[in-house]
Design a protein around this motif. Structure first.
Motif, PDB file in Angstrom:
ATOM      1  N   SER A 102      76.101  45.712 -17.313  1.00 53.17           N
ATOM      2  CA  SER A 102      76.872  44.505 -16.992  1.00 53.17           C
ATOM      3  C   SER A 102      76.927  44.271 -15.486  1.00 53.17           C
ATOM      4  O   SER A 102      76.770  45.195 -14.688  1.00 53.17           O
ATOM      5  CB  SER A 102      78.300  44.614 -17.552  1.00 53.17           C
ATOM      6  N   LYS A 103      77.135  43.013 -15.125  1.00 54.38           N
ATOM      7  CA  LYS A 103      77.273  42.619 -13.717  1.00 54.38           C
ATOM      8  C   LYS A 103      78.372  41.574 -13.619  1.00 54.38           C
ATOM      9  O   LYS A 103      78.641  40.835 -14.577  1.00 54.38           O
ATOM     10  CB  LYS A 103      75.956  42.046 -13.193  1.00 54.38           C
ATOM     11  N   TRP A 104      78.992  41.483 -12.439  1.00 52.57           N
ATOM     12  CA  TRP A 104      80.085  40.525 -12.267  1.00 52.57           C
ATOM     13  C   TRP A 104      79.610  39.086 -12.447  1.00 52.57           C
ATOM     14  O   TRP A 104      80.390  38.230 -12.885  1.00 52.57           O
ATOM     15  CB  TRP A 104      80.715  40.684 -10.888  1.00 52.57           C
ATOM     16  N   LYS A 105      78.356  38.817 -12.121  1.00 53.37           N
ATOM     17  CA  LYS A 105      77.855  37.453 -12.263  1.00 53.37           C
ATOM     18  C   LYS A 105      77.532  37.100 -13.715  1.00 53.37           C
ATOM     19  O   LYS A 105      77.136  35.976 -13.995  1.00 53.37           O
ATOM     20  CB  LYS A 105      76.630  37.242 -11.382  1.00 53.37           C
ATOM     21  N   ARG A 106      77.727  38.054 -14.608  1.00 57.37           N
ATOM     22  CA  ARG A 106      77.538  37.799 -16.039  1.00 57.37           C
ATOM     23  C   ARG A 106      78.810  38.208 -16.781  1.00 57.37           C
ATOM     24  O   ARG A 106      78.842  39.199 -17.515  1.00 57.37           O
ATOM     25  CB  ARG A 106      76.352  38.599 -16.580  1.00 57.37           C
ATOM     26  N   PRO A 107      79.878  37.444 -16.614  1.00 54.19           N
ATOM     27  CA  PRO A 107      81.169  37.808 -17.224  1.00 54.19           C
ATOM     28  C   PRO A 107      81.123  37.861 -18.746  1.00 54.19           C
ATOM     29  O   PRO A 107      81.885  38.609 -19.362  1.00 54.19           O
ATOM     30  CB  PRO A 107      82.115  36.707 -16.730  1.00 54.19           C
ATOM     31  N   GLU A 108      80.223  37.053 -19.351  1.00 54.93           N
ATOM     32  CA  GLU A 108      80.140  37.059 -20.816  1.00 54.93           C
ATOM     33  C   GLU A 108      79.654  38.411 -21.332  1.00 54.93           C
ATOM     34  O   GLU A 108      80.071  38.872 -22.409  1.00 54.93           O
ATOM     35  CB  GLU A 108      79.226  35.924 -21.311  1.00 54.93           C
ATOM     36  N   VAL A 109      78.798  39.076 -20.567  1.00 57.01           N
ATOM     37  CA  VAL A 109      78.336  40.406 -20.964  1.00 57.01           C
ATOM     38  C   VAL A 109      79.491  41.411 -20.868  1.00 57.01           C
ATOM     39  O   VAL A 109      79.664  42.268 -21.744  1.00 57.01           O
ATOM     40  CB  VAL A 109      77.150  40.862 -20.080  1.00 57.01           C
ATOM     41  N   ILE A 110      80.276  41.287 -19.821  1.00 53.09           N
ATOM     42  CA  ILE A 110      81.439  42.174 -19.659  1.00 53.09           C
ATOM     43  C   ILE A 110      82.415  41.980 -20.817  1.00 53.09           C
ATOM     44  O   ILE A 110      82.933  42.955 -21.387  1.00 53.09           O
ATOM     45  CB  ILE A 110      82.138  41.899 -18.316  1.00 53.09           C
ATOM     46  N   LEU A 111      82.671  40.726 -21.189  1.00 51.16           N
ATOM     47  CA  LEU A 111      83.620  40.435 -22.264  1.00 51.16           C
ATOM     48  C   LEU A 111      83.138  40.989 -23.602  1.00 51.16           C
ATOM     49  O   LEU A 111      83.921  41.564 -24.369  1.00 51.16           O
ATOM     50  CB  LEU A 111      83.854  38.920 -22.358  1.00 51.16           C
ATOM     51  N   LEU A 112      81.847  40.800 -23.898  1.00 49.81           N
ATOM     52  CA  LEU A 112      81.323  41.299 -25.171  1.00 49.81           C
ATOM     53  C   LEU A 112      81.306  42.831 -25.177  1.00 49.81           C
ATOM     54  O   LEU A 112      81.566  43.453 -26.215  1.00 49.81           O
ATOM     55  CB  LEU A 112      79.913  40.755 -25.423  1.00 49.81           C
ATOM     56  N   THR A 113      81.031  43.426 -24.027  1.00 49.15           N
ATOM     57  CA  THR A 113      81.072  44.882 -23.934  1.00 49.15           C
ATOM     58  C   THR A 113      82.499  45.388 -24.127  1.00 49.15           C
ATOM     59  O   THR A 113      82.717  46.449 -24.733  1.00 49.15           O
ATOM     60  CB  THR A 113      80.517  45.358 -22.581  1.00 49.15           C
ATOM     61  N   MET A 114      83.480  44.631 -23.633  1.00 47.89           N
ATOM     62  CA  MET A 114      84.884  44.994 -23.866  1.00 47.89           C
ATOM     63  C   MET A 114      85.190  45.009 -25.352  1.00 47.89           C
ATOM     64  O   MET A 114      85.873  45.918 -25.852  1.00 47.89           O
ATOM     65  CB  MET A 114      85.808  44.009 -23.159  1.00 47.89           C
ATOM     66  N   ALA A 115      84.695  44.003 -26.059  1.00 46.99           N
ATOM     67  CA  ALA A 115      84.922  43.934 -27.507  1.00 46.99           C
ATOM     68  C   ALA A 115      84.264  45.123 -28.203  1.00 46.99           C
ATOM     69  O   ALA A 115      84.859  45.737 -29.106  1.00 46.99           O
ATOM     70  CB  ALA A 115      84.376  42.623 -28.067  1.00 46.99           C
ATOM     71  N   ALA A 116      83.048  45.467 -27.774  1.00 43.30           N
ATOM     72  CA  ALA A 116      82.327  46.586 -28.379  1.00 43.30           C
ATOM     73  C   ALA A 116      83.028  47.911 -28.091  1.00 43.30           C
ATOM     74  O   ALA A 116      83.192  48.758 -28.987  1.00 43.30           O
ATOM     75  CB  ALA A 116      80.893  46.631 -27.858  1.00 43.30           C
ATOM     76  N   SER A 117      83.455  48.105 -26.840  1.00 43.16           N
ATOM     77  CA  SER A 117      84.122  49.367 -26.488  1.00 43.16           C
ATOM     78  C   SER A 117      85.471  49.481 -27.186  1.00 43.16           C
ATOM     79  O   SER A 117      85.864  50.571 -27.618  1.00 43.16           O
ATOM     80  CB  SER A 117      84.285  49.476 -24.974  1.00 43.16           C
ATOM     81  N   MET A 118      86.183  48.361 -27.326  1.00 42.92           N
ATOM     82  CA  MET A 118      87.458  48.380 -28.037  1.00 42.92           C
ATOM     83  C   MET A 118      87.235  48.728 -29.507  1.00 42.92           C
ATOM     84  O   MET A 118      88.052  49.427 -30.126  1.00 42.92           O
ATOM     85  CB  MET A 118      88.139  47.018 -27.925  1.00 42.92           C
ATOM     86  N   THR A 119      86.122  48.249 -30.058  1.00 39.50           N
ATOM     87  CA  THR A 119      85.781  48.567 -31.449  1.00 39.50           C
ATOM     88  C   THR A 119      85.645  50.078 -31.633  1.00 39.50           C
ATOM     89  O   THR A 119      86.149  50.639 -32.614  1.00 39.50           O
ATOM     90  CB  THR A 119      84.459  47.885 -31.846  1.00 39.50           C
ATOM     91  N   THR A 382      78.263  32.369 -29.323  1.00 39.59           N
ATOM     92  CA  THR A 382      77.913  33.649 -29.959  1.00 39.59           C
ATOM     93  C   THR A 382      78.752  34.806 -29.402  1.00 39.59           C
ATOM     94  O   THR A 382      78.942  35.812 -30.082  1.00 39.59           O
ATOM     95  CB  THR A 382      76.418  33.957 -29.766  1.00 39.59           C
ATOM     96  N   LEU A 383      79.248  34.651 -28.167  1.00 43.47           N
ATOM     97  CA  LEU A 383      80.130  35.677 -27.600  1.00 43.47           C
ATOM     98  C   LEU A 383      81.363  35.849 -28.476  1.00 43.47           C
ATOM     99  O   LEU A 383      81.742  36.971 -28.836  1.00 43.47           O
ATOM    100  CB  LEU A 383      80.540  35.278 -26.179  1.00 43.47           C
ATOM    101  N   LEU A 384      81.989  34.730 -28.833  1.00 44.17           N
ATOM    102  CA  LEU A 384      83.179  34.780 -29.671  1.00 44.17           C
ATOM    103  C   LEU A 384      82.851  35.304 -31.066  1.00 44.17           C
ATOM    104  O   LEU A 384      83.606  36.100 -31.641  1.00 44.17           O
ATOM    105  CB  LEU A 384      83.808  33.392 -29.765  1.00 44.17           C
ATOM    106  N   LEU A 385      81.702  34.864 -31.595  1.00 47.22           N
ATOM    107  CA  LEU A 385      81.293  35.283 -32.944  1.00 47.22           C
ATOM    108  C   LEU A 385      81.012  36.783 -32.984  1.00 47.22           C
ATOM    109  O   LEU A 385      81.521  37.503 -33.853  1.00 47.22           O
ATOM    110  CB  LEU A 385      80.062  34.492 -33.375  1.00 47.22           C
ATOM    111  N   LEU A 386      80.210  37.255 -32.043  1.00 48.10           N
ATOM    112  CA  LEU A 386      79.833  38.670 -32.030  1.00 48.10           C
ATOM    113  C   LEU A 386      81.053  39.556 -31.750  1.00 48.10           C
ATOM    114  O   LEU A 386      81.233  40.594 -32.406  1.00 48.10           O
ATOM    115  CB  LEU A 386      78.750  38.919 -30.979  1.00 48.10           C
ATOM    116  N   GLY A 387      81.880  39.150 -30.783  1.00 50.87           N
ATOM    117  CA  GLY A 387      83.072  39.930 -30.477  1.00 50.87           C
ATOM    118  C   GLY A 387      83.985  40.066 -31.679  1.00 50.87           C
ATOM    119  O   GLY A 387      84.497  41.157 -31.971  1.00 50.87           O
ATOM    120  N   GLY A 388      84.151  38.961 -32.410  1.00 52.45           N
ATOM    121  CA  GLY A 388      84.985  38.991 -33.612  1.00 52.45           C
ATOM    122  C   GLY A 388      84.400  39.868 -34.705  1.00 52.45           C
ATOM    123  O   GLY A 388      85.131  40.611 -35.373  1.00 52.45           O
ATOM    124  N   LEU A 389      83.071  39.787 -34.876  1.00 53.46           N
ATOM    125  CA  LEU A 389      82.414  40.594 -35.916  1.00 53.46           C
ATOM    126  C   LEU A 389      82.441  42.074 -35.579  1.00 53.46           C
ATOM    127  O   LEU A 389      82.575  42.920 -36.464  1.00 53.46           O
ATOM    128  CB  LEU A 389      80.965  40.121 -36.104  1.00 53.46           C
TER     129      LEU A 389
END
Length: 524
Positions: A102-119, A382-389
């Motif tokens: 992840s990189k700061w200039k790609r916040p969507e990657v950080i957010l999806l990674t947060m969802a994955a790590s929380m999972t 897809t960020l919202l969809l994948l994070g939710g799934l």
């Protein structure tokens, strides 16, 4: 990697939040008192590895996490909440490896990674309330894979960074050997693939493989060997004394009943493929996501994602192999009365679930980011969809975050406080009788709590006085005791106590004296 990389910031904030969250908690889980918390407490008292002077009974269990916690407690102080924080530190340090890409200039990657790590953390959030290593084992194994892939173009960094992680993996639990094998296969695959890709498959590859095998297998196995040698010296008990030790004798002399042998295979199959289980449901969902993404990438780009293909194949293969290892354990290593109900399966499965879905989610995020790099609207949807799934299978566990163990009303808290009252009298290694009718069917929970608190076997437990046998045992033990602890009372103990004391609440601590066939009970 820059100092302010997302992984470092997320780790620092997560650790701070976890320290606040765990502050003041004490251990309450059964297995903390039978081993995982007990070994930490004994090590803190003797300032070293446990030996025959301690009451640790699982002599051969590797001490990896306990050693780390011991050093943290030496710095912060000897409180159980600090031990939980130390274990959380280890777990979070493994989870944040998912942020490597992840990189700061790609916040969507950080957010999806947060969802994955929380999972991953939600697979068994309750593990933060104890010192068991099943979840930690899966996270350490996963961290090795992510580090290996991150340094896939530099075999030296793969080996240098992963060697200490694999040593920890080996010393966390005996089943770490299985994940050591899995991860070495993956690392060698990355090394081989890198040389094939660069078309540099020369004689040097053989030397590289030898170096990798020495550092990734030889050194961890050697340190495991040293631990075995230590236990032989400290306890005069070899590797074979380990409950789950794999020895020729155990395999050759399997005495399981034919009925058990007929049932264990189908029973384990049903448990490992049960769609009503959150664990297996998560495996199915991330596999479907990976497959759909694979098809989409091929349809649009006419290019097959080797990462997704490899991740799907290897993670599912490892899941199957791990289940075969559990079958072997239940058939050859575990007593039949435990194996018949596949005891501990939920904990064992959670380890491989974290490993499998962690690999797949990391691969999905990596390829998702690459595929939708120039499609910002699609990426947000897809960020919202994948994070939710990702989170969906374990969404029911979110409420556990707000439901921390109620320690004050637990029997652990009662025993802790009442034994503190005894030690406050200056008594050294006292003999104590505990009375608790409510603990009659607790499968030894109170017994292990008392052992943990007293760090000795100078105690007896009575669960009632309804039979002559119970009465005889109670009074025989009480005559030898220095104190009586009534944790919860019933009519029988109340009537007996009224003969010798005048207290409003019979539950409490009493100094016991038996002389000339006369009882003297003094409330503390």
């Amino acid at each position: 990697m820059p100092v302010l990389h997302p992984s470092i910031i997320v780790f620092a904030l997560s650790l701070l939040a976890m320290m606040i969250y765990l502050k003041g908690l004490i251990l309450t889980h059964y297995d903390n008192f039978s081993h995982w918390g007990l070994i930490v407490r004994e090590m803190s008292l003797i300032n070293g590895l446990p030996d025959s002077s301690t009451i640790v009974t699982f002599h051969n269990y590797p001490p990896g996490s306990a050693v780390f916690i011991y050093f943290i407690l030496e710095v912060l102080g000897k409180h159980e909440s600090y031990a939980l924080m130390a274990q959380a530190f280890l777990a979070l340090s493994c989870v944040v490896t998912m942020y490597y890409f992840s990189k700061w200039k790609r916040p969507e990657v950080i957010l999806l990674t947060m969802a994955a790590s929380m999972t991953l953390l939600l697979v068994n959030w309750g593990s933060f309330y104890n010192l068991l290593v099943d979840i930690l084992l899966g996270l350490v194994a996963l961290a090795t894979v992510i580090v290996a892939y991150y340094y896939r173009d530099d075999w030296k960094k793969q080996v240098i960074v992963n060697t200490p992680i694999l040593i920890l993996l080996m010393l966390l639990k005996d089943s770490g050997k299985i994940f050591l094998a899995f991860n070495v296969i993956l690392i060698l695959s990355f090394i081989y693939s890198n040389f094939i890709h660069k078309k540099q498959f020369t004689k040097d590859v053989r030397k590289i493989v030898y170096h990798a095998l020495f550092w990734l297998i030889g050194l961890p196995m050697f340190l495991n060997y040293l631990w075995i040698k230590y236990t032989i010296k400290a306890y005069q008990a070899g590797y074979g004394a380990n409950k789950f030790a794999v020895t020729p004798d155990k395999v050759a002399n399997n005495e399981k009943s034919s009925e058990f042998m007929d049932q264990i295979g189908p029973q384990l199959w049903r448990a490992s493929t049960n769609l009503e289980s959150n664990n297996f449901k998560a495996v199915v969902i991330v596999n479907i996501i990976a497959f759909i993404l694979l098809v989409l990438m091929y349809t649009v780009n006419r290019k097959i994602s080797k990462l997704l293909v490899f991740s799907i194949f290897i993670s599912n293969s490892f899941y199957i192999l791990y289940m075969f290892s559990l079958y072997f354990m239940y058939v050859y290593l575990m007593p039949e009365f435990e194996a018949a109900r596949i005891a501990g399966f939920g904990r064992y499965q959670s380890t491989i679930i974290i490993y499998v879905i962690g690999i797949l989610m990391t691969a999905i995020i990596h390829e998702w980011n690459s595929y939708l790099k120039k499609r910002p609207i699609s990426k947000m949807i897809t960020l919202l969809l994948l994070g939710g799934l990702f989170i969906y299978p374990f969404s029911g566990n979110i409420k556990v975050i707000a439901e921390k163990p109620e320690t004050i009303s637990s029997i652990r808290w009662e025993v802790k406080n009442k034994f503190s009252e005894i030690t406050s009298t200056g008594a050294v290694d006292p003999e104590v009788t505990y009375y608790s009718p409510e603990s009659k069917d607790d499968r030894g929970y109170l017994k292990y709590i008392v052992s943990y608190e007293q760090l000795s076997m100078n105690y007896s437990i009575t669960n009632g006085l309804s039979s002559e046998e119970e009465k005889e045992k109670f009074f025989t033990n009480l005559k030898k005791s220095d104190f009586l602890v009534v944790l919860d009372s019933d009519k029988a103990i109340n009537e007996w106590l009224l003969k010798y004391t005048d207290v409003d609440d019979p539950e409490g601590v009493y100094k016991v004296l038996y002389e000339d066939d006369e009882w003297t009970l003094t409330p503390i």
